[in-house]
Every structure is written in structure tokens, then in C-alpha cells.
Design a protein around this motif. Structure first.
Motif, PDB file in Angstrom:
ATOM      1  N   ALA B   3     -97.002 -39.564-127.332  1.00 15.04           N
ATOM      2  CA  ALA B   3     -96.456 -39.031-128.575  1.00 15.04           C
ATOM      3  C   ALA B   3     -94.957 -38.760-128.442  1.00 15.04           C
ATOM      4  N   SER B   4     -94.514 -38.400-127.221  1.00 12.67           N
ATOM      5  CA  SER B   4     -93.108 -38.077-127.036  1.00 12.67           C
ATOM      6  C   SER B   4     -92.267 -39.350-126.858  1.00 12.67           C
ATOM      7  N   ASN B   5     -92.934 -40.439-126.559  1.00 12.58           N
ATOM      8  CA  ASN B   5     -92.215 -41.706-126.387  1.00 12.58           C
ATOM      9  C   ASN B   5     -92.864 -42.767-127.259  1.00 12.58           C
ATOM     10  N   PRO B   6     -92.243 -43.040-128.397  1.00 10.83           N
ATOM     11  CA  PRO B   6     -92.875 -43.984-129.330  1.00 10.83           C
ATOM     12  C   PRO B   6     -92.929 -45.399-128.789  1.00 10.83           C
ATOM     13  N   LYS B   7     -92.154 -45.717-127.741  1.00  8.45           N
ATOM     14  CA  LYS B   7     -92.162 -47.070-127.187  1.00  8.45           C
ATOM     15  C   LYS B   7     -93.041 -47.144-125.937  1.00  8.45           C
ATOM     16  N   ARG B   8     -94.113 -46.426-125.963  1.00  7.90           N
ATOM     17  CA  ARG B   8     -95.101 -46.562-124.892  1.00  7.90           C
ATOM     18  C   ARG B   8     -96.479 -46.402-125.510  1.00  7.90           C
ATOM     19  N   ASP B   9     -97.390 -47.270-125.126  1.00 10.60           N
ATOM     20  CA  ASP B   9     -98.737 -47.165-125.656  1.00 10.60           C
ATOM     21  C   ASP B   9     -99.720 -47.750-124.663  1.00 10.60           C
ATOM     22  N   SER B  10    -100.969 -47.325-124.769  1.00  8.36           N
ATOM     23  CA  SER B  10    -101.951 -47.856-123.827  1.00  8.36           C
ATOM     24  C   SER B  10    -103.308 -48.002-124.490  1.00  8.36           C
ATOM     25  N   VAL B  27    -100.611 -56.636-126.374  1.00 12.85           N
ATOM     26  CA  VAL B  27     -99.178 -56.506-126.055  1.00 12.85           C
ATOM     27  C   VAL B  27     -98.313 -57.269-127.060  1.00 12.85           C
ATOM     28  N   ALA B  28     -98.822 -58.403-127.542  1.00 18.60           N
ATOM     29  CA  ALA B  28     -98.048 -59.160-128.543  1.00 18.60           C
ATOM     30  C   ALA B  28     -97.875 -58.321-129.813  1.00 18.60           C
ATOM     31  N   ALA B  29     -98.947 -57.631-130.204  1.00 18.53           N
ATOM     32  CA  ALA B  29     -98.869 -56.790-131.403  1.00 18.53           C
ATOM     33  C   ALA B  29     -97.909 -55.622-131.190  1.00 18.53           C
ATOM     34  N   LYS B  30     -97.930 -55.039-129.998  1.00 27.83           N
ATOM     35  CA  LYS B  30     -97.008 -53.919-129.701  1.00 27.83           C
ATOM     36  C   LYS B  30     -95.555 -54.378-129.785  1.00 27.83           C
ATOM     37  N   LEU B  31     -95.267 -55.529-129.170  1.00 28.46           N
ATOM     38  CA  LEU B  31     -93.886 -56.029-129.186  1.00 28.46           C
ATOM     39  C   LEU B  31     -93.428 -56.281-130.620  1.00 28.46           C
ATOM     40  N   ARG B  32     -94.342 -56.805-131.448  1.00 26.90           N
ATOM     41  CA  ARG B  32     -93.981 -57.038-132.859  1.00 26.90           C
ATOM     42  C   ARG B  32     -93.696 -55.718-133.550  1.00 26.90           C
ATOM     43  N   THR B  33     -94.550 -54.719-133.288  1.00 28.81           N
ATOM     44  CA  THR B  33     -94.366 -53.400-133.897  1.00 28.81           C
ATOM     45  C   THR B  33     -93.020 -52.799-133.504  1.00 28.81           C
ATOM     46  N   TRP B  34     -92.623 -53.043-132.281  1.00 33.65           N
ATOM     47  CA  TRP B  34     -91.359 -52.491-131.793  1.00 33.65           C
ATOM     48  C   TRP B  34     -90.168 -53.367-132.164  1.00 33.65           C
ATOM     49  N   SER B  61    -113.881 -50.087-116.631  1.00 28.14           N
ATOM     50  CA  SER B  61    -112.827 -50.372-117.599  1.00 28.14           C
ATOM     51  C   SER B  61    -111.470 -50.446-116.923  1.00 28.14           C
ATOM     52  N   VAL B  62    -110.553 -51.062-117.633  1.00 29.92           N
ATOM     53  CA  VAL B  62    -109.196 -51.261-117.137  1.00 29.92           C
ATOM     54  C   VAL B  62    -108.254 -50.659-118.172  1.00 29.92           C
ATOM     55  N   GLU B  63    -107.297 -49.883-117.705  1.00 32.57           N
ATOM     56  CA  GLU B  63    -106.338 -49.299-118.640  1.00 32.57           C
ATOM     57  C   GLU B  63    -105.050 -50.107-118.622  1.00 32.57           C
ATOM     58  N   LEU B  64    -104.640 -50.523-119.802  1.00 30.51           N
ATOM     59  CA  LEU B  64    -103.418 -51.300-119.956  1.00 30.51           C
ATOM     60  C   LEU B  64    -102.377 -50.456-120.674  1.00 30.51           C
ATOM     61  N   SER B  65    -101.186 -50.361-120.098  1.00 24.57           N
ATOM     62  CA  SER B  65    -100.090 -49.648-120.753  1.00 24.57           C
ATOM     63  C   SER B  65     -98.905 -50.586-120.898  1.00 24.57           C
ATOM     64  N   ILE B  66     -98.214 -50.442-121.992  1.00 21.93           N
ATOM     65  CA  ILE B  66     -96.979 -51.208-122.199  1.00 21.93           C
ATOM     66  C   ILE B  66     -95.902 -50.247-122.649  1.00 21.93           C
ATOM     67  N   GLU B  67     -94.709 -50.445-122.122  1.00 19.47           N
ATOM     68  CA  GLU B  67     -93.610 -49.526-122.397  1.00 19.47           C
ATOM     69  C   GLU B  67     -92.321 -50.329-122.564  1.00 19.47           C
ATOM     70  N   HIS B  68     -91.488 -49.852-123.458  1.00 19.78           N
ATOM     71  CA  HIS B  68     -90.162 -50.459-123.648  1.00 19.78           C
ATOM     72  C   HIS B  68     -89.147 -49.365-123.348  1.00 19.78           C
ATOM     73  N   PRO B  69     -88.897 -49.110-122.058  1.00 17.30           N
ATOM     74  CA  PRO B  69     -88.121 -47.925-121.664  1.00 17.30           C
ATOM     75  C   PRO B  69     -86.623 -48.057-121.917  1.00 17.30           C
ATOM     76  N   SER B  70     -86.131 -49.285-121.958  1.00 20.07           N
ATOM     77  CA  SER B  70     -84.701 -49.466-122.210  1.00 20.07           C
ATOM     78  C   SER B  70     -84.497 -50.792-122.917  1.00 20.07           C
ATOM     79  N   ALA B  71     -83.274 -51.029-123.364  1.00 21.99           N
ATOM     80  CA  ALA B  71     -83.008 -52.184-124.226  1.00 21.99           C
ATOM     81  C   ALA B  71     -83.329 -53.515-123.548  1.00 21.99           C
TER      82      ALA B  71
END
Lengths: 109, 168
Positions: B3-10, B27-34, B61-71
Motif C-alpha cells: 500500500a505504501s509503494n504503488p509500484k510493487r505488487d504480488s 507481470v505484463a498486466a502490471k507493467l501496462r498498469t504502470w 504455492s509460489v509467490e510472485l512479486s514485481i516492483e518498479h523501484p526506479s525509473a
């Protein structure tokens, strides 16, 4: 077959390799289907098989693994197997793994 | 944290052969959203390799996280419930598989592994297409042989250089 992969299988020709057009993605889910399909095609392919990858949209290491398995199977039967119309993304993973030298890759026709 | 970092999701992936494809779509959907859908064409391939590795070598289960921490960076993390570290075999002997981590090592700008009791995380970071971070191979923090002993690790302690920088 998984909806993400389709194979269009060409006619048997006594003088030419049988062509299989691959559409979609080869990964962990679709690789087993691809392997069993091509094995069946090899049963009736006197000149071997050309895999046409023009409409391949994705391939990862699972896909490479299945292409290697298929190629070994063909080789064991004394049949040639070539990759045709290899798209850039696939050529790249073939090169990164050194498999480009191992496969018979035919240029885009 | 998310919640504190909108460019991270899992998300949690069920252990199935279909998981890599689900992960790629995610991940493709996340990148589009961002708004960076076209800038990181390698993210799907990298994600597919990491998730495939987790599905093949662990249970649950496997946990997948994607983050866009910098430009200029997207980071992918895949956590599974196995402590067993992947073995990176030499390419010459990898005729039956084992190419996944080589692909990750070539494409990612950095990648590595964190092992904790009962789980491990493999992560990688990738630069946008055209970004000239290559020329040298990825910085790797993965042990090149497997270890059966779970250890607390941090990146610096496990840093190794498994292959010389590429010369172009």
C-alpha cells in the motif's frame, strides 16, 4: 492441446520435409503437448520435419528443452529436423544458451 | 508494504504447469498498469524462467512479486517453499535442460538468491530495452553449487563472480 499452442501439420510429401507450423507459446504447460504431437508427426515423415516458428510468440527454457528432446528423437530415427523462420526472440534464447549451433536453423524463406 | 509503494505488487500462484503462463500474464498486466508496458520486453521471459524453476523444484504455492523501484529498473521476486538451491550447470553439459538460469544470468542486470528456513527467493532486476547495462554479464549473487544447509544470507556475503565479463 493447451489453448496457448497450436500446431498446423502439413501433408506428407515423399520428397520434402513435412512442415509443422507452430503458433503460440512453448513453455512448461505446452511443451509436453508439442513433444507428443511432433513424435506422432515423425512417425509419418519420410523426409523429416521442418518446424516453422514464424508464429511462435513465446519460448523459454522449457520450450528449448522440448525442442532438444524432439530433435534428439528425430535424430535417433535417422530423420532430419530443422527450425524454419525463427523469430528474433527465439533466436536470442537459442544464442544465449549456445543451442543455435546445435540446431539446424534454416533462414527465413 | 504494497500500500505504501504503488509500484510493487504480488500474487500467489497455484503449483501447476500453467503457473508460468499465468505469471507472464500477471507481470505484463502490471507493467501496462504502470505505463511501462513496452519498455521492459524481457520481464515476461525472466518471470517465466523464475516461476518455472520454482514450480519444477518445489511443492506448494509460489509467490510472485514485481516492483518498479526506479525509473530504469524492474525487479521480480519468486518465493517458494523449498530451501534447495538451484544448481547452475555448465552450458556444455546442459543438453537436457538447465538453461533457465543461464538465460536469466544473461538478461538480468543483477540477480540472486535468498534462502531462509523452509523457503527461498530468487530475484532478478532488469533494465529497460535499449538501456546499455550489458557488455558485462549480470552481477550474480547466486552460489554456483547447491547447498543443503540453510543459512542466513545477505547479498554481500554470497557474492561471487561465476563468469568473466563478456567482451564485445
Amino acid at each position: 492441446m493447451d489453448g496457448r499452442l497450436e500446431c498446423e501439420i502439413g501433408e506428407v510429401d515423399r520428397d520434402l520435409p513435412r512442415t509443422v507450423q507452430i503458433r503460440g507459446e512453448i513453455d512448461l504447460a505446452t511443451a509436453p503437448d508439442l513433444e507428443s504431437t511432433i513424435r506422432t508427426v515423425l512417425d509419418d515423415a519420410p523426409r523429416g520435419v521442418d518446424l516453422d516458428l514464424q508464429n511462435l510468440t513465446f519460448i523459454d527454457s522449457s520450450g528449448l528443452r522440448s525442442l532438444v528432446a524432439i530433435s534428439k528423437d528425430a535424430s535417433a530415427r535417422g530423420l532430419p529436423l530443422a527450425l524454419r523462420n525463427v523469430p528474433r526472440h527465439a533466436q536470442r534464447v537459442l544464442e544465449l544458451t549456445g543451442l543455435d549451433a546445435w540446431f539446424d536453423v534454416k533462414a527465413e524463406s | 508494504m504494497d500500500a505504501s509503494n504503488p509500484k510493487r505488487d504480488s500474487c500467489l500462484l497455484r503449483p501447476s504447469f500453467g503457473a508460468p503462463a499465468v505469471a507472464r500474464d500477471y507481470v505484463a498486466a502490471k507493467l501496462r498498469t504502470w505505463g511501462i508496458g513496452d519498455a521492459y520486453p524481457d520481464v515476461e521471459l525472466l518471470t517465466s524462467e523464475l516461476v518455472t524453476n520454482a514450480i519444477r523444484h518445489s511443492e506448494g504455492s509460489v509467490e510472485l512479486s514485481i516492483e518498479h523501484p526506479s525509473a530504469d529498473c524492474v525487479r521480480i521476486e519468486v518465493r517458494d517453499l523449498s530451501e534447495r538451491l538451484p544448481v547452475m550447470r555448465p552450458l556444455e553439459s546442459a543438453r537436457e535442460g538447465g538453461w533457465g538460469l543461464h538465460i536469466v544470468g544473461h538478461i538480468a542486470t543483477r540477480w540472486g538468491l535468498e534462502q531462509r528456513t523452509g523457503e527461498k527467493t530468487i530475484w532478478c532486476e532488469v533494465a529497460p530495452a535499449g538501456y546499455d547495462a550489458r557488455g558485462s554479464s549480470a552481477q550474480t549473487v547466486l552460489p554456483s553449487t547447491s547447498s543443503s544447509e540453510p543459512q542466513a544470507r545477505d547479498s554481500a556475503a554470497t557474492s561471487r563472480t561465476p563468469r568473466p565479463p563478456a567482451t564485445e
